[in-house]
Design a protein around this motif. Structure first.
Motif, mmCIF file in Angstrom:
data_model
loop_
_atom_site.group_PDB
_atom_site.id
_atom_site.type_symbol
_atom_site.label_atom_id
_atom_site.label_comp_id
_atom_site.label_asym_id
_atom_site.label_seq_id
_atom_site.Cartn_x
_atom_site.Cartn_y
_atom_site.Cartn_z
ATOM 1 N N VAL A 1 70.599 80.347 -20.719
ATOM 2 C CA VAL A 1 69.289 79.950 -20.204
ATOM 3 C C VAL A 1 69.471 79.284 -18.852
ATOM 4 N N ASN A 2 68.704 79.779 -17.882
ATOM 5 C CA ASN A 2 68.679 79.155 -16.563
ATOM 6 C C ASN A 2 67.520 78.159 -16.555
ATOM 7 N N TYR A 3 67.832 76.877 -16.685
ATOM 8 C CA TYR A 3 66.788 75.861 -16.841
ATOM 9 C C TYR A 3 65.954 75.697 -15.582
ATOM 10 N N ASP A 4 66.498 75.968 -14.416
ATOM 11 C CA ASP A 4 65.704 75.876 -13.188
ATOM 12 C C ASP A 4 64.625 76.951 -13.160
ATOM 13 N N GLU A 5 64.983 78.177 -13.541
ATOM 14 C CA GLU A 5 63.992 79.251 -13.580
ATOM 15 C C GLU A 5 62.919 78.984 -14.640
ATOM 16 N N VAL A 6 63.346 78.455 -15.777
ATOM 17 C CA VAL A 6 62.376 78.161 -16.834
ATOM 18 C C VAL A 6 61.416 77.068 -16.391
ATOM 19 N N ASP A 7 61.946 76.055 -15.683
ATOM 20 C CA ASP A 7 61.082 74.969 -15.214
ATOM 21 C C ASP A 7 60.092 75.478 -14.163
ATOM 22 N N THR A 8 60.544 76.347 -13.283
ATOM 23 C CA THR A 8 59.642 76.920 -12.272
ATOM 24 C C THR A 8 58.561 77.777 -12.915
ATOM 25 N N GLU A 9 58.964 78.582 -13.886
ATOM 26 C CA GLU A 9 57.992 79.433 -14.581
ATOM 27 C C GLU A 9 56.969 78.594 -15.358
ATOM 28 N N MET A 10 57.418 77.498 -15.963
ATOM 29 C CA MET A 10 56.510 76.622 -16.707
ATOM 30 C C MET A 10 55.473 76.000 -15.780
#
Length: 780
Positions: free
Chosen positions: A376-385
C-alpha cells in the motif's frame, strides 16, 4: 442460518397481487384417479381456484404450464379448501371450498385427451350452502362415528359452530364466552372438536355434547334458553396456554392415544386427548405454520415447522433433526406424494409462491474472492481520500439524495384577503337570524417566470362557506406576466363553519425541450378568511353553559387591543369582556381576569367555542410577537371536556343510524309500491275486468308513505350535514386544548389532527366516531 438449502423440485408463482393464508392449500387425489398420487389445490382471497399436478421440468421444456390442471375464477374470496367424502351418494373425494358467506362442494373430473395438448379437467358444482353468518374456518371428519362419509363443521366470526351433514344443514351451536374465533380441528378418536378461545386456553367439545345442547338462532336466545330448557354447552376439558394459537392439528398416528398439537406464538404444545400436556417446546423464533405427521419411530411424531426467517425445521417430538433454508416465508405446509418422488414438502407463501422441495444435502457455501496482496502506498491513498472528500462535500452542497425541486416555481400564487368587508354583500342568502350576511373580497395574484398554457384556477372552501365563483378558465400567459383574479367569500348555510381556511389551486401546462406540448403542473396556496365574516360584536354576558379557560405566562392584556375590529363596534365598554354573536350560532364571550393571567371562553354551544378560541390563541401569539416577546406561551390546565365532546359524537352517530333506518324503510316501501303496481297492471291488462280489491287505495297510501319517508330522509340528511360540521368543530377544539395542555409542537399537533379529525366529507362507510363512541369512551 441453515447450512443446507431445501432442494427445489418444482415451483410456481400464482398470479399478481393475490393473497393466501394457511387454509388456502390442500393436497390429495382430488380427481379420484386411483393412482395414489396427489394433486395440489390452491385457493386465493381473490377467488381464484387452481389445481396442479407438479412434475420436474425436463431440460428441453420451455414452460411448466402443463403442470396446471385447472384454473377457475370464483365470484367470492376463498377462505379454505379441503378434500373429503362430502357427497352422500358417493364415496369419492370431493372438494369443499369455504367462502365468507357460502360453502360450495365441487367434483373435479378429468377427460383423457386425444392429442398432445393433454387431458381436460372440469369443475362441477355438486351442492352449496348459503351461510347466514360470516365464516372464519372449517374442519371435517366422520362426526358421530359415521363411516364412509365426512361431515363439515364451520366456525363463524361470532362464535357459532355450524354443522352440515353433506347436503343438509344439521344444527348450530354458540361457543360459550366467545369473543374472537381461533383455530379449529377435529379429533376422530374422541369424536370431539378442539379450539383455542380468546382467553388463551384450549377447549374441547364432544360432538355428542354439541348435538344435545340448546339450539338457538342468536347468542341471546342461547343464553336465555340455556337457563330454562335443554343442556347448557360446556367444554369437556380446558387447558390454559397463556398465548395466542396460530394453528391446531390432530394427526392420526395412533389408535390408542391421539396427540393434539397446538402451535403458539412462542411455544409448541403437545396435548393428550384427555387434556394432559405430553410435552412443550419453547421456540426461539416466530413460527408461521406447522404440520405434524407420522414417524417411523414408535410413539413419536415428526413435525414440519416454518418460521419467519425462511427456515424449515424438522422435529421429532422436541428434538430438532434437520434445518433447511427456504426462499420465502410459508403460511401453509403439506406433505404430498408425486409420481417421481414421494414425501415432498409443499409450501405456500402469502404472496403466492408455491414450492415443492425436499431435504437436500448439498451445502450452500459463500466463498470470498481472493484479495490481491500488494503493498500500500499511503501517500497515494491519502491523496485519493482528500480528493473523494472534496467531491462528497461539493455534492452534498448542490444536491440531495433525491433531486430537489426547483427553487422557484414556474407560476406563483399569492392570495390577499381584504381587511374590510364588502360594502355591498355578495352573499346568496342576504339575511340570517335577523342579521345581514357579509362578504369579503379575496384577491389572487398570479405571476409566472415562463410561458404557461391553459391555466385553470379552482377555489375550495369548507361548507357552509361559499364563493361567488369557484372555477376560473384563464388565458395562456407569456413569460413575466402577472394576472389578478378576484372573488368574494361569504356564509352560505344556516350553521357555523368548522374552518375559515380556503385553498386555491392553478393547473397549467409548461413546455420543456423534451416535451414541447407541455408538462402538467399544479401550484397551490391557502388563505384565511376573517372571523368577522361569520360573527358580529355583541354585549358580554357573565354566565354560560360551557366554559374553558386558557392560561398565559404574561400579564393580562386589553382585549380591545387584541380584537380591534370587534371592540370598535361592541356595545360594551369593558375591556376585560368581549362578545361574539355568531350569525348562525350562539353567543361566545371572552372574559379576561383582572388579577391572574387567565382568559375564559364561554358559550351556550360547545362547538361554537372553537372559532373564537382558535382566533384568541392566534391573536395572542401575533400580539406578543409584535411586542418582541419571545417566551410567550399559551396553556390549558384542564380538565379536558370529554363528556361534551362525546355528546356531539353521539348526536352525529344517532343521525347516521336514522339515515340507515330511513333508507331501509324506503327500500321496503318501494318494493311494496312496485308489487302493487304489478298487480294493478295485471288487472288492467285482463280481458275480463274484475274488482280492484282496494289496490288503488293501497297504492295511494303507499305512495304517501314513500313521499313522507323521502322528506324525512332529506331532513335528516340536512341535519346530518350540520352535525358533521359541528363534530369537526368539536374535534378541532379538543385537539387545540390537548396541544395547549401538553405543550405539543406543530408537528405533533398535525399528527394528532390526522388521528382524530374526521374526514372532510361524511360517507356511508364506518367512520371514527363509531370507534370513539363504543371503545374509547370507557378508557378515556
Amino acid at each position: 442460518m441453515s447450512l443446507f438449502k431445501a432442494r427445489d423440485w418444482w415451483a410456481s408463482v400464482l398470479g399478481e397481487g393475490e393473497e393466501f393464508d394457511q387454509g388456502c392449500l390442500c393436497v390429495g387425489d382430488v380427481d379420484n384417479s386411483g393412482s395414489g398420487y396427489d394433486k395440489i389445490v390452491v385457493g386465493s382471497f381473490m377467488g381464484m381456484l387452481r389445481i396442479f399436478s407438479p412434475h420436474p421440468a425436463k431440460p428441453d421444456e420451455q414452460t411448466e404450464a402443463d403442470a396446471q390442471l385447472l384454473e377457475v375464477q370464483l365470484p367470492d374470496p376463498i377462505i379454505q379448501v379441503e378434500m373429503g367424502k362430502f357427497v352422500s351418494c358417493s364415496e369419492l373425494l370431493h372438494l369443499a371450498v369455504l367462502h365468507p358467506r357460502k360453502l360450495s362442494v365441487y367434483a373435479v373430473s378429468g377427460t383423457a385427451g386425444n392429442v398432445e395438448h393433454g387431458d381436460q379437467y372440469q369443475l362441477r358444482l355438486v351442492y352449496e350452502h348459503n351461510l347466514q353468518r360470516t365464516a372464519c374456518n372449517m374442519t371435517y371428519g366422520p362426526f358421530g362415528g359415521v363411516t364412509g362419509h365426512h361431515f363439515i363443521c364451520i366456525q363463524s366470526m361470532d362464535g357459532m359452530l355450524m354443522f352440515f351433514e353433506q347436503e343438509t344443514y344439521a344444527f348450530g351451536r354458540f361457543l360459550p364466552g366467545f369473543l374472537l374465533p381461533g383455530p379449529l380441528s377435529y379429533c376422530i378418536r374422541t369424536d370431539s372438536f378442539i379450539t383455542v378461545s380468546s382467553i388463551r386456553q384450549v377447549e374441547c367439545y364432544r360432538y355428542e355434547t354439541l348435538a344435545v345442547a340448546t339450539d338457538a338462532d342468536t347468542r341471546q336466545d342461547s343464553d336465555q334458553q340455556s337457563k330454562s330448557s335443554g343442556k347448557r354447552l360446556t367444554a369437556d376439558w380446558t387447558l390454559v396456554l397463556g398465548e395466542e394459537a396460530l394453528d391446531i392439528c390432530v394427526p392420526n398416528t395412533s389408535s390408542a392415544m391421539s396427540s393434539i398439537f397446538v402451535l403458539g406464538e412462542r411455544n409448541l404444545f403437545c396435548v393428550k386427548d384427555n387434556g394432559q400436556i405430553r410435552f412443550m417446546k419453547k421456540l426461539e423464533f416466530n413460527p408461521s405454520c406447522f404440520l405434524p405427521y407420522g414417524s417411523v419411530s414408535e410413539g413419536s411424531t415428526n413435525i414440519l415447522m416454518c418460521n419467519h426467517n425462511n427456515m424449515l425445521l424438522v422435529y421429532q417430538d422436541v428434538t430438532l433433526k434437520w434445518v433447511a433454508q427456504l426462499s420465502c416465508v410459508p403460511v401453509a405446509v403439506r406433505v404430498a406424494n408425486f409420481p417421481e418422488l414421494k414425501g415432498l414438502v409443499v409450501t405456500l407463501s402469502s404472496d403466492g409462491h408455491l414450492q415443492c422441495s425436499y431435504m437436500g444435502t448439498d451445502p450452500s457455501f459463500f466463498t470470498a474472492p481472493k484479495v490481491d496482496a500488494r503493498e500500500v502506498n499511503y501517500d497515494e491513498v491519502d491523496t485519493e481520500m482528500k480528493m473523494l472528500q472534496k467531491v462528497i462535500r461539493e455534492a452534498s452542497k448542490t444536491q440531495d439524495i433525491l433531486p430537489r425541486a426547483e427553487t422557484e416555481e414556474e407560476l406563483t400564487l399569492t392570495a390577499i384577503v381584504s381587511s374590510h368587508l364588502d360594502e355591498v354583500s355578495c352573499a346568496v342568502i342576504p339575511e340570517m337570524n335577523g342579521m345581514p350576511v357579509p362578504s369579503v373580497t379575496v384577491k389572487v395574484k398570479i405571476k409566472n417566470r415562463g410561458a404557461v398554457h391553459s391555466p385553470k384556477m379552482t377555489v375550495c372552501v369548507q361548507p357552509p362557506l361559499g364563493v361567488t365563483q369557484d372555477q376560473f378558465v384563464l388565458d395562456s400567459m407569456g413569460s413575466g406576466c402577472e394576472l389578478v383574479v378576484r372573488f368574494s367569500a361569504f356564509l352560505n348555510g344556516h350553521y357555523p363553519p368548522a374552518d375559515l381556511c380556503g385553498d386555491i389551486a392553478v393547473s397549467y401546462s409548461s413546455a420543456t425541450e423534451l416535451n414541447p406540448a407541455g408538462i402538467p403542473r399544479v401550484s397551490q396556496c391557502k388563505f384565511n378568511l376573517p372571523l368577522r365574516l361569520v360573527c358580529y360584536p355583541s354585549s358580554a354576558i357573565k354566565n354560560a353553559k360551557y366554559k374553558i379557560t386558557v392560561d398565559t405566562n404574561k400579564p393580562p392584556v386589553n382585549l380591545s387591543e387584541v380584537f380591534p375590529d370587534f371592540s370598535e363596534k361592541s356595545e360594551n365598554n369593558d375591556s376585560s369582556a368581549l362578545g361574539f354573536q355568531l350569525i348562525t350560532g350562539s353567543r361566545v364571550i371572552v372574559l379576561a381576569s383582572k388579577t391572574s393571567q387567565r382568559y375564559r371562553i364561554q358559550s351556550e354551544s360547545f362547538e361554537d367555542i372553537w372559532l373564537v378560541a382558535k382566533e384568541l390563541v392566534q391573536r395572542f401569539d401575533w400580539h406578543f410577537a409584535s411586542l418582541g416577546v419571545k417566551d410567550f406561551r399559551n396553556s390549558f390546565t384542564g380538565p379536558i371536556p370529554l363528556p361534551e365532546f362525546f355528546e356531539t359524537v353521539d348526536h352525529h352517530f344517532e343521525l347516521r343510524v336514522n339515515a340507515q333506518k330511513y333508507q331501509d324503510l324506503l327500500s321496503e316501501r318501494a318494493v311494496q309500491f312496485r308489487a302493487i303496481q304489478r298487480r294493478l297492471l295485471t288487472r288492467f291488462k285482463d280481458k275480463t275486468p274484475g274488482p280492484l280489491q282496494n289496490l288503488d287505495t293501497l297504492m295511494e297510501g303507499t305512495y304517501r308513505q314513500v313521499i313522507a319517508l323521502a322528506d324525512a330522509a332529506e331532513d335528516n340528511r340536512e341535519r346530518l350535514i350540520q352535525a358533521f360540521t359541528r363534530l369537526r368543530s368539536a374535534t378541532h377544539l379538543l385537539i387545540l386544548l390537548l396541544s395547549l395542555w401538553q405543550g405539543l409542537s406543530s408537528e405533533q399537533t398535525a399528527i394528532l389532527e390526522a388521528t382524530l379529525l374526521p374526514l372532510l366529507q361524511d360517507t356511508p362507510q364506518l367512520v371514527r366516531e363509531h370507534i370513539h363512541t363504543h371503545t374509547h369512551k370507557p378508557s378515556l
